[in-house]
Design an enzyme around this catalytic site. Structure first.
Site, PDB file in Angstrom:
ATOM      1  N   ALA A  90       0.840  -1.205   0.000  1.00  0.00           N
ATOM      2  CA  ALA A  90       0.000   0.000   0.000  1.00  0.00           C
ATOM      3  C   ALA A  90       0.875   1.254   0.000  1.00  0.00           C
ATOM      4  O   ALA A  90       1.873   1.331   0.714  1.00  0.00           O
ATOM      5  CB  ALA A  90      -0.917   0.005   1.217  1.00  0.00           C
ATOM      6  N   GLY A  91       0.475   2.222  -0.805  1.00  0.00           N
ATOM      7  CA  GLY A  91       1.236   3.464  -0.852  1.00  0.00           C
ATOM      8  C   GLY A  91       0.485   4.562  -1.578  1.00  0.00           C
ATOM      9  O   GLY A  91      -0.311   4.288  -2.471  1.00  0.00           O
ATOM     10  N   SER A 141      10.749   1.729  -2.950  1.00  0.00           N
ATOM     11  CA  SER A 141      10.815   2.500  -4.186  1.00  0.00           C
ATOM     12  C   SER A 141      12.246   2.986  -4.400  1.00  0.00           C
ATOM     13  O   SER A 141      12.981   3.218  -3.432  1.00  0.00           O
ATOM     14  CB  SER A 141       9.890   3.717  -4.090  1.00  0.00           C
ATOM     15  OG  SER A 141      10.111   4.608  -5.170  1.00  0.00           O
ATOM     16  N   TYR A 154       6.951  11.147   0.443  1.00  0.00           N
ATOM     17  CA  TYR A 154       6.982   9.799  -0.130  1.00  0.00           C
ATOM     18  C   TYR A 154       8.375   9.192   0.049  1.00  0.00           C
ATOM     19  O   TYR A 154       8.515   8.046   0.484  1.00  0.00           O
ATOM     20  CB  TYR A 154       6.597   9.859  -1.610  1.00  0.00           C
ATOM     21  CG  TYR A 154       6.586   8.521  -2.300  1.00  0.00           C
ATOM     22  CD1 TYR A 154       5.480   7.684  -2.199  1.00  0.00           C
ATOM     23  CD2 TYR A 154       7.671   8.089  -3.060  1.00  0.00           C
ATOM     24  CE1 TYR A 154       5.465   6.446  -2.837  1.00  0.00           C
ATOM     25  CE2 TYR A 154       7.661   6.869  -3.699  1.00  0.00           C
ATOM     26  CZ  TYR A 154       6.558   6.045  -3.577  1.00  0.00           C
ATOM     27  OH  TYR A 154       6.551   4.822  -4.207  1.00  0.00           O
ATOM     28  N   ALA A 156      10.664   9.963   2.242  1.00  0.00           N
ATOM     29  CA  ALA A 156      10.897   9.675   3.664  1.00  0.00           C
ATOM     30  C   ALA A 156      10.206   8.386   4.090  1.00  0.00           C
ATOM     31  O   ALA A 156      10.767   7.577   4.841  1.00  0.00           O
ATOM     32  CB  ALA A 156      10.410  10.844   4.512  1.00  0.00           C
ATOM     33  N   SER A 157       8.987   8.156   3.602  1.00  0.00           N
ATOM     34  CA  SER A 157       8.251   6.947   3.984  1.00  0.00           C
ATOM     35  C   SER A 157       8.938   5.694   3.469  1.00  0.00           C
ATOM     36  O   SER A 157       8.981   4.669   4.157  1.00  0.00           O
ATOM     37  CB  SER A 157       6.808   7.013   3.468  1.00  0.00           C
ATOM     38  OG  SER A 157       6.743   6.886   2.060  1.00  0.00           O
ATOM     39  N   LYS A 158       9.498   5.760   2.278  1.00  0.00           N
ATOM     40  CA  LYS A 158      10.164   4.594   1.712  1.00  0.00           C
ATOM     41  C   LYS A 158      11.535   4.362   2.359  1.00  0.00           C
ATOM     42  O   LYS A 158      11.957   3.217   2.526  1.00  0.00           O
ATOM     43  CB  LYS A 158      10.273   4.723   0.186  1.00  0.00           C
ATOM     44  CG  LYS A 158       8.924   4.703  -0.514  1.00  0.00           C
ATOM     45  CD  LYS A 158       8.118   3.450  -0.157  1.00  0.00           C
ATOM     46  CE  LYS A 158       6.818   3.356  -0.926  1.00  0.00           C
ATOM     47  NZ  LYS A 158       6.086   2.101  -0.657  1.00  0.00           N
TER      48      LYS A 158
END
Length: 194
Positions: A90-91, A141, A154, A156-158
């Protein structure tokens, strides 16, 4: 690996990588629990999956909510008697210049792209330990390696997902639970349209 008879939770399954992954797992005989927010797309996906894996189901909801994310894992293991594979896919993107990004924007991206994978993983580990094996696949990613412009939240989340997964490698050593990072580059999916 023999996929026949196994149970897999696939998040972000309504489109793109998640949808294709769910279909491929079903084709190999894996019961799929497809998870995303868009129920209509999930219903269509599961109709296709059931041609190969008749016990496949979907759960529609917001993985950015901890209670839902954890319940996906527990309900799946209870319903099917096991949980072998967890695909954290999920992203959401956040295509905004940093001058326009709010703290709430960053928190939303982190909850869906990173925290949902933490919540599902921590919920899955006890089920996998009881089973004596398991596979956790976190879809990252290339943005975690090379930050694209206007995608700071985005990215930072990956990066967080990568660090979490690398930590799992050490902590799960000897448990027969495998943690894997998949790091795709740009793929033509509908995430680019959002």
């Amino acid at each position: 690996m023999d996929y026949e008879g196994r149970v897999a939770v696939v998040t972000g399954a309504s489109s793109g990588i998640g949808r294709d992954t769910a279909l491929e797992l079903a084709r190999r005989g894996t019961t799929v629990v497809a998870v995303a927010r868009r129920e209509h797309q999930l219903r269509e996906l599961i109709d296709e999956c059931r041609g190969h894996a008749p016990d496949s189901v979907y759960l529609a909801g917001d993985l950015g909510e901890r209670g839902f994310a954890e319940s996906v894992v527990h309900d799946s293991a209870r319903r099917h008697g096991r949980l072998d594979i967890l695909i954290n896919n999920a992203g959401i993107p956040m295509h905004k210049h940093i001058y326009e990004v709010s703290a709430d924007d960053v928190e939303r991206v982190m909850r869906i792209n990173f925290m949902s994978s933490v919540w599902t993983t921590l919920a899955a580990i006890p089920h996998m330990l009881r089973l004596g094996e398991g596979w956790i696949v976190n879809v990252s990613s290339f943005a975690a390696r090379v930050a694209p412009p206007r995608e700071t939240p985005y990215t930072a989340s990956k990066c967080a997902m990568d660090g979490f997964t690398e930590g799992l490698w050490n902590d799960l050593a000897g448990s027969n639970i495998q943690a894997t990072i998949v790091t795709p580059g740009p793929i033509d999916t509908e995430i680019w349209d959002k």
